[in-house]
Design a protein around this motif. Structure first.
Motif, PDB file in Angstrom:
ATOM      1  N   SER A 747      -9.878  -3.462  11.602  1.00  0.00           N
ATOM      2  CA  SER A 747      -8.605  -3.111  12.232  1.00  0.00           C
ATOM      3  C   SER A 747      -7.404  -3.705  11.504  1.00  0.00           C
ATOM      4  N   PHE A 748      -7.645  -4.630  10.581  1.00  0.00           N
ATOM      5  CA  PHE A 748      -6.525  -5.258   9.882  1.00  0.00           C
ATOM      6  C   PHE A 748      -6.062  -4.365   8.737  1.00  0.00           C
ATOM      7  N   THR A 749      -4.796  -3.988   8.779  1.00  0.00           N
ATOM      8  CA  THR A 749      -4.234  -3.113   7.746  1.00  0.00           C
ATOM      9  C   THR A 749      -3.141  -3.840   6.984  1.00  0.00           C
ATOM     10  N   PRO A 750      -2.986  -3.529   5.700  1.00  0.00           N
ATOM     11  CA  PRO A 750      -1.944  -4.195   4.909  1.00  0.00           C
ATOM     12  C   PRO A 750      -0.586  -3.512   5.042  1.00  0.00           C
ATOM     13  N   SER A 751      -0.241  -3.048   6.220  1.00  0.00           N
ATOM     14  CA  SER A 751       1.041  -2.391   6.405  1.00  0.00           C
ATOM     15  C   SER A 751       2.153  -3.424   6.447  1.00  0.00           C
ATOM     16  N   TYR A 752       3.364  -2.994   6.242  1.00  0.00           N
ATOM     17  CA  TYR A 752       4.508  -3.905   6.273  1.00  0.00           C
ATOM     18  C   TYR A 752       4.640  -4.574   7.637  1.00  0.00           C
ATOM     19  N   TYR A 753       4.277  -3.864   8.687  1.00  0.00           N
ATOM     20  CA  TYR A 753       4.499  -4.366  10.032  1.00  0.00           C
ATOM     21  C   TYR A 753       3.427  -5.362  10.476  1.00  0.00           C
ATOM     22  N   SER A 754       2.279  -5.346   9.839  1.00  0.00           N
ATOM     23  CA  SER A 754       1.247  -6.331  10.182  1.00  0.00           C
ATOM     24  C   SER A 754       1.163  -7.451   9.159  1.00  0.00           C
ATOM     25  N   ALA A 755       1.553  -7.190   7.909  1.00  0.00           N
ATOM     26  CA  ALA A 755       1.500  -8.220   6.861  1.00  0.00           C
ATOM     27  C   ALA A 755       2.625  -7.983   5.868  1.00  0.00           C
ATOM     28  N   PRO A 756       3.872  -8.231   6.260  1.00  0.00           N
ATOM     29  CA  PRO A 756       5.008  -7.920   5.380  1.00  0.00           C
ATOM     30  C   PRO A 756       4.923  -8.640   4.041  1.00  0.00           C
ATOM     31  N   GLY A 757       5.102  -7.857   2.968  1.00  0.00           N
ATOM     32  CA  GLY A 757       5.098  -8.437   1.628  1.00  0.00           C
ATOM     33  C   GLY A 757       3.730  -8.682   1.057  1.00  0.00           C
ATOM     34  N   ARG A 758       2.691  -8.175   1.732  1.00  0.00           N
ATOM     35  CA  ARG A 758       1.325  -8.370   1.228  1.00  0.00           C
ATOM     36  C   ARG A 758       0.676  -7.012   1.015  1.00  0.00           C
ATOM     37  N   MET A 759       0.818  -6.489  -0.181  1.00  0.00           N
ATOM     38  CA  MET A 759       0.201  -5.213  -0.569  1.00  0.00           C
ATOM     39  C   MET A 759       0.574  -4.083   0.397  1.00  0.00           C
ATOM     40  N   ASN A 760       1.869  -3.981   0.707  1.00  0.00           N
ATOM     41  CA  ASN A 760       2.330  -2.925   1.604  1.00  0.00           C
ATOM     42  C   ASN A 760       2.528  -1.637   0.798  1.00  0.00           C
ATOM     43  N   LEU A 761       1.810  -0.577   1.180  1.00  0.00           N
ATOM     44  CA  LEU A 761       1.857   0.693   0.454  1.00  0.00           C
ATOM     45  C   LEU A 761       2.708   1.692   1.224  1.00  0.00           C
ATOM     46  N   THR A 762       3.637   2.333   0.537  1.00  0.00           N
ATOM     47  CA  THR A 762       4.433   3.415   1.113  1.00  0.00           C
ATOM     48  C   THR A 762       4.629   4.471   0.039  1.00  0.00           C
ATOM     49  N   GLU A 763       5.160   5.615   0.447  1.00  0.00           N
ATOM     50  CA  GLU A 763       5.414   6.701  -0.514  1.00  0.00           C
ATOM     51  C   GLU A 763       6.873   7.099  -0.412  1.00  0.00           C
ATOM     52  N   VAL A 764       7.543   7.097  -1.564  1.00  0.00           N
ATOM     53  CA  VAL A 764       8.958   7.439  -1.628  1.00  0.00           C
ATOM     54  C   VAL A 764       9.141   8.535  -2.678  1.00  0.00           C
ATOM     55  N   ARG A 765       9.593   9.717  -2.245  1.00  0.00           N
ATOM     56  CA  ARG A 765       9.807  10.863  -3.152  1.00  0.00           C
ATOM     57  C   ARG A 765       8.549  11.179  -3.956  1.00  0.00           C
ATOM     58  N   GLY A 766       7.419  11.083  -3.320  1.00  0.00           N
ATOM     59  CA  GLY A 766       6.162  11.392  -3.987  1.00  0.00           C
ATOM     60  C   GLY A 766       5.628  10.279  -4.854  1.00  0.00           C
ATOM     61  N   VAL A 767       6.341   9.154  -4.896  1.00  0.00           N
ATOM     62  CA  VAL A 767       5.929   8.005  -5.703  1.00  0.00           C
ATOM     63  C   VAL A 767       5.256   6.979  -4.793  1.00  0.00           C
ATOM     64  N   LYS A 768       4.080   6.514  -5.188  1.00  0.00           N
ATOM     65  CA  LYS A 768       3.412   5.467  -4.423  1.00  0.00           C
ATOM     66  C   LYS A 768       4.022   4.124  -4.800  1.00  0.00           C
ATOM     67  N   VAL A 769       4.468   3.388  -3.781  1.00  0.00           N
ATOM     68  CA  VAL A 769       5.144   2.110  -4.007  1.00  0.00           C
ATOM     69  C   VAL A 769       4.391   1.020  -3.254  1.00  0.00           C
ATOM     70  N   ILE A 770       4.080  -0.070  -3.959  1.00  0.00           N
ATOM     71  CA  ILE A 770       3.422  -1.232  -3.350  1.00  0.00           C
ATOM     72  C   ILE A 770       4.370  -2.423  -3.419  1.00  0.00           C
ATOM     73  N   VAL A 771       4.548  -3.057  -2.283  1.00  0.00           N
ATOM     74  CA  VAL A 771       5.400  -4.245  -2.178  1.00  0.00           C
ATOM     75  C   VAL A 771       4.503  -5.455  -1.989  1.00  0.00           C
TER      76      VAL A 771
END
Length: 919
Positions: A747-771
């Motif tokens: 159940s643990f996900t590396p989303s920004y809202y559960s683990a900010p700044g730890r391998m947070n993956l998002t997509e911006v304009r079709g580009v995969k971005v990891i923070v």
């Protein structure tokens, strides 16, 4: 007692003319296990300058003068293991830093703090030493350290015949001031007795203010005390006890013997009531304590009037009590939990004439008793000769210069309070059972869990109802000193029933604590462990670089990986499970901040933060992180990375069991460990993927396939595979069931809202971005491995770009920055180098230039990078990286301000969506 490493080898060649004084360059207080000591300690960094060439055997008269001032140093064993060992070191020749350590210990001892732990070690710099010594109270310890250095410097100047560095220094006056300050800030004897009892039961405690408010236990199990009032003590009962007139009425209504009394508000009214009650009388404040403002055996109107003024000054509300004077001896009956536990006869401050000495001389002789000190510093208090004492002596027919006859008792106080110089005689096993019943009933009537019942009667061994006598007071928060340290008789261990009230036998006082440290991965692992136990229903308190989280609610947003945040969690009355991210900075600054952790997790040790606070090598850094392993008790566990040699070596420092985790197959050490019944978490490759397996002796328990855990990105983020294995091992050691461990990891996900700044993956304009917070070369190696694996499933014809925004903190070493750039260049096609907003002592562009230097060196060796650019601002570098990317590319942003970067990415995405909608 203590050890020293002697002078540095370069001492003989020291610079000529250096000042011959000790200077404190730095001071720290460690509030828990630390780099230098398992126990709390004070750390002084001292520079002895020219004294490096002058050990004590070369300082004429120094040793003799020091021992004359502090004769207790004769008892110090030092490294010799026998009394007098330190004196031997002085005579043979030891250095001034070592002397300051022992003087600081002895000064604490004169304040009643028996501490023997200490050591002095060279820092490696000529004449500069680390002086470490233990303490009971940190304020007292710091004052002792400063006074010790001043004394050493004064004695050195006397030895040299040179002007003292502080011409106004008077040790006797300074020592007296030190003792008074120590008495004011340190715990009183009652609080100290309760704490000592708690410590013997392994009940943790922490001071909550500068007074006597103390928390015993952790989290949901905590109880609080203020002196001898507890969190169980009812406020209504305290109010009743503080109102002496109300107390008397309630006791009388219960059929208990009490003196006749009346409340008055004027001197004239006091005289009228005295005549009504009948002389002699007692006049005292209605809500006073410690015997202040009490006048007894008053037989005239003038005495009553004078006593009224004294009592009114001590009364908080201006009410004064006039009551009949009961003749007899003064007894204090201590009742705890409804049962009598101790009885003391209190004798007022007095002297006994010998037919030779005057009253003043007899007082001085009595105060010379080593058991007497200032305030509560010792078991007895010095007799204070004030105007009231002089008048009392005069009332007995003497002046202070008169010589009383042999055997004549001359009182210097009317009441038997220990705080005014009185003495106590233990009478616990002499009291008549009827008198004990009366005292216990009085405590029940008032409602106090801890009560001091003041009896006045001719003889406690005879029934009060037959011999005459009465209860004159019922006291909340009674002092224990007269019982724990009676002047005559056996001490009574009255703290035990107090602790029994708060922590009945078999009850818990601690909550489980899991501590996580390492160079990289601490926050993610801590969050995984917290998620597992949250799923079980525990109220988890967690600290990390993101902040303090209580029961899944972020209560403080800050870097909270230090000891203050840990103590904050342990103070919270809701928390029943604690997970602490422990950073090396907090350990070096203040220690752990707590005494022990049930599970210690060490993920890895790699070069980072070197060159700070005296830690210059990765081996020293490993010793710092090893502190949490040393804090594991015998029944605890240390979860260690078997693939990291520095971490694996920590097994020798653990008193509990070792639990290994490893991603490397066929580890012989782990196989032997499990064959002997040990535990480990290993990674087993199979047809369906890599499987995390928990091994306990001969049992092999599958936990999860790595590609099924969201945090591993389909098994590609091997560093998070390791973090998940460590979290699973820690949770198992802390009592979690396998089903709960599996559920938590899945159940643990590396989303920004559960683990900010730890391998947070998002997509911006079709580009995969990891923070991600990647900020050092070892972390970049792990992140780069993930980047290389990220597109391994993509069609061979596609060649997506890899763009990295790279940065690190300005307080790293130059080489660390160069190494970061060198490693990043191996994995990214385009590098955008930025800097943090806080430059940490660097000039603008300096950090970026070092990273670029490393990247260019790798590029020259044929590394992957094709383009290296510098955009110093973090938000602007984020925009540049996203703009350079095409749909399907990967952008990795190594962030400092994760929230600001995430918000910027969302804003870019919304702008792109709005533009697409317009088209």
């Amino acid at each position: 007692m203590a050890e020293t490493a002697g002078g540095s080898e370069s001492g003989a060649a020291g610079a000529a003319g250096a000042p011959r004084v000790v200077v404190i360059k730095e001071s720290r207080v460690y509030r828990g296990p630390n780099y230098y000591s398992y126990e709390p300690a004070v750390h002084l960094v001292v520079d002895i300058q020219g004294l490096e060439e002058s050990p004590t055997d070369l300082l004429p008269g120094f040793t003799e003068a020091l021992l004359a001032i502090l004769p207790g140093l004769h008892d110090h064993q030092c490294s010799r293991g026998h009394d007098g060992g330190f004196v031997e070191r002085l005579l043979e020749g030891t250095w001034a830093g070592h002397v300051a350590e022992h003087v600081a210990l002895e000064l604490q001892r004169t304040a009643g703090h028996e501490i023997t732990r200490g050591k002095t070690r060279s820092t490696g710099a000529r004449g500069v030493y680390n002086v470490i010594y233990g303490y009971l109270d940190e304020t007292v310890a710091m004052l002792a350290g400063r006074l010790a250095v001043r004394l050493v410097n004064d004695l050195v100047s006397r030895s040299d015949g040179t002007p003292p560095p502080d011409p106004d220094f008077d040790f006797e006056a300074e020592h007296e001031s030190f003792l008074r300050t120590s008495q004011r800030v340190a715990f009183g004897p009652s609080t100290q007795a309760i704490l000592e009892e708690a410590i013997t039961r392994d009940i943790p405690w922490q001071r909550l203010n500068s007074g006597s408010l103390v928390q015993l236990g952790h989290g949901v199990h905590q109880r609080r005390i203020r002196a001898t009032m507890t969190s169980i003590t009812g406020s209504l009962a305290v109010d009743i006890a503080s109102d002496k007139e109300l107390t008397n009425r309630l006791l009388a209504a219960a059929g208990l013997p009490v003196p006749a009394s009346e409340v008055v508000t004027s001197a004239d009214e006091a005289v009228r009531q005295a005549h009504r009650i009948g002389f002699p009388v007692v006049v005292k404040p209605l809500d006073g304590n410690h015997g202040r403002g009490v006048a007894i055996n008053l037989t005239t109107d003038d005495e009553v009037r004078a006593a009224f003024e004294l009592a009114a000054d001590e009364s908080r509300r201006g009410y004064v009590l006039v009551e009949s004077f009961i003749t007899g001896k003064d007894y204090r009956v201590l009742v705890i939990g409804g049962n009598m536990v101790a009885i003391a006869e209190r004798v007022p401050a007095h002297v006994i004439g010998d037919g030779i000495k005057s009253v003043t001389e007899l007082v001085d002789e009595t105060n010379a008793d080593p058991r007497r000190g200032v305030g509560h510093e010792k078991v007895l208090t010095r007799i204070l000769v004030n105007d009231a004492a002089v008048e009392l002596v005069r009332a007995q027919g003497y002046e202070m210069t008169d010589v009383p006859p042999r055997g004549e008792m001359v009182k210097l106080a009317l009441t038997g309070n220990m705080s005014t110089g009185g003495i106590s005689i233990d009478r616990t096993f002499e009291a008549h059972p009827d008198n004990v019943d009366i005292a216990e009933e009085a405590a029940r009537v008032v409602g106090l869990d801890i009560a001091g019942i003041d009896f006045l009667c001719p003889d406690i061994t005879q029934p009060v109802r037959e011999t005459g006598g009465a209860i004159c007071e019922v006291n909340a928060a009674p002092g224990f000193r007269m019982h724990t340290h009676p002047t005559i008789g056996d001490p009574q261990y009255v703290a035990k029933p107090v602790v029994d009230l708060m922590f009945p036998p078999g009850s818990d006082s601690r909550i489980p604590i899991v501590a996580v440290t390492g160079t990289n991965g601490k926050t993610t692992t801590s969050r995984m462990i917290a998620t597992i136990f949250k799923g079980i229903g525990r109220k988890v308190g967690m600290t990390s670089t993101d902040g303090v989280v209580i029961d899944d609610r972020l209560v403080i947003r800050a870097d909270a990986s230090g000891p203050k945040s840990a103590r904050m969690v342990l103070q919270n009355p809701r928390v029943d499970f604690a997970v602490f991210e422990v950073a090396r900075g907090g350990i070096l600054r203040e220690g752990l901040g707590y005494t022990s952790n049930d599970v210690a997790v060490v993920l890895n040790v790699a070069p980072d933060h070197l060159g700070l606070r005296g830690i210059d090598s990765v081996e020293q850094l490993a010793k710092v992180k090893q502190v949490i392993v040393e804090a594991v008790p015998k029944l605890g566990s240390a979860v260690l990375n078997a693939d990291d040699e520095l971490v694996a070596n920590m097994r020798r420092a653990c008193a509990g069991e070792i639990v290994w985790f490893s991603v490397k197959p066929n580890n012989r050490m782990i196989a032997d460990h499990c064959r002997r019944g040990g535990k480990a978490v290993v990674l087993e490759p199979g047809e369906l993927g890599d499987l995390i397996v928990l091994v306990h002796g001969r049992r092999r328990m599958p936990l999860a396939y790595t590609h099924l855990l969201p945090v591993t990105f389909g098994g590609k983020a091997m560093f998070n595979v390791q973090n998940a294995m460590a979290a699973a091992a820690a949770a198992y050691c802390a009592g979690a069931h396998l089903h709960d461990i599996r559920a938590g990891l899945r159940s643990f996900t590396p989303s920004y809202y559960s683990a900010p700044g730890r391998m947070n993956l998002t997509e911006v304009r079709g580009v995969k971005v990891i923070v991600d917070y990647c900020h050092n070369a070892p972390a970049m190696v792990a992140l780069g491995d993930f980047v290389d694996r990220f597109f391994e499933d993509a069609p061979a014809m596609e060649r997506p770009q890899r763009i990295g925004v790279i940065a690190t903190a300005g307080d790293r070493r130059d080489q660390d920055m160069v190494d970061l750039g060198y490693q990043a260049a191996k994995h990214f096609d385009i590098m955008v180098v930025r800097e943090d907003e806080r430059l940490r002592g660097r000039k603008s562009g300096e950090t970026a230039a070092l990273i670029v230097q490393g990247a260019e060196a790798a590029q020259a060796e044929g590394a992957r990078v094709k383009e290296i650019g510098v955009v110093l601002d973090e938000i602007e570098s984020t925009r540049v990286a996203v703009e350079r990317a095409n749909p399907g590319d990967l952008v990795v942003i190594c962030v400092d301000r994760a929230r600001a970067v995430w918000d910027e990415l969302q804003a870019i995405g919304k702008t792109a969506q709005a533009g697409a909608a317009d088209e």
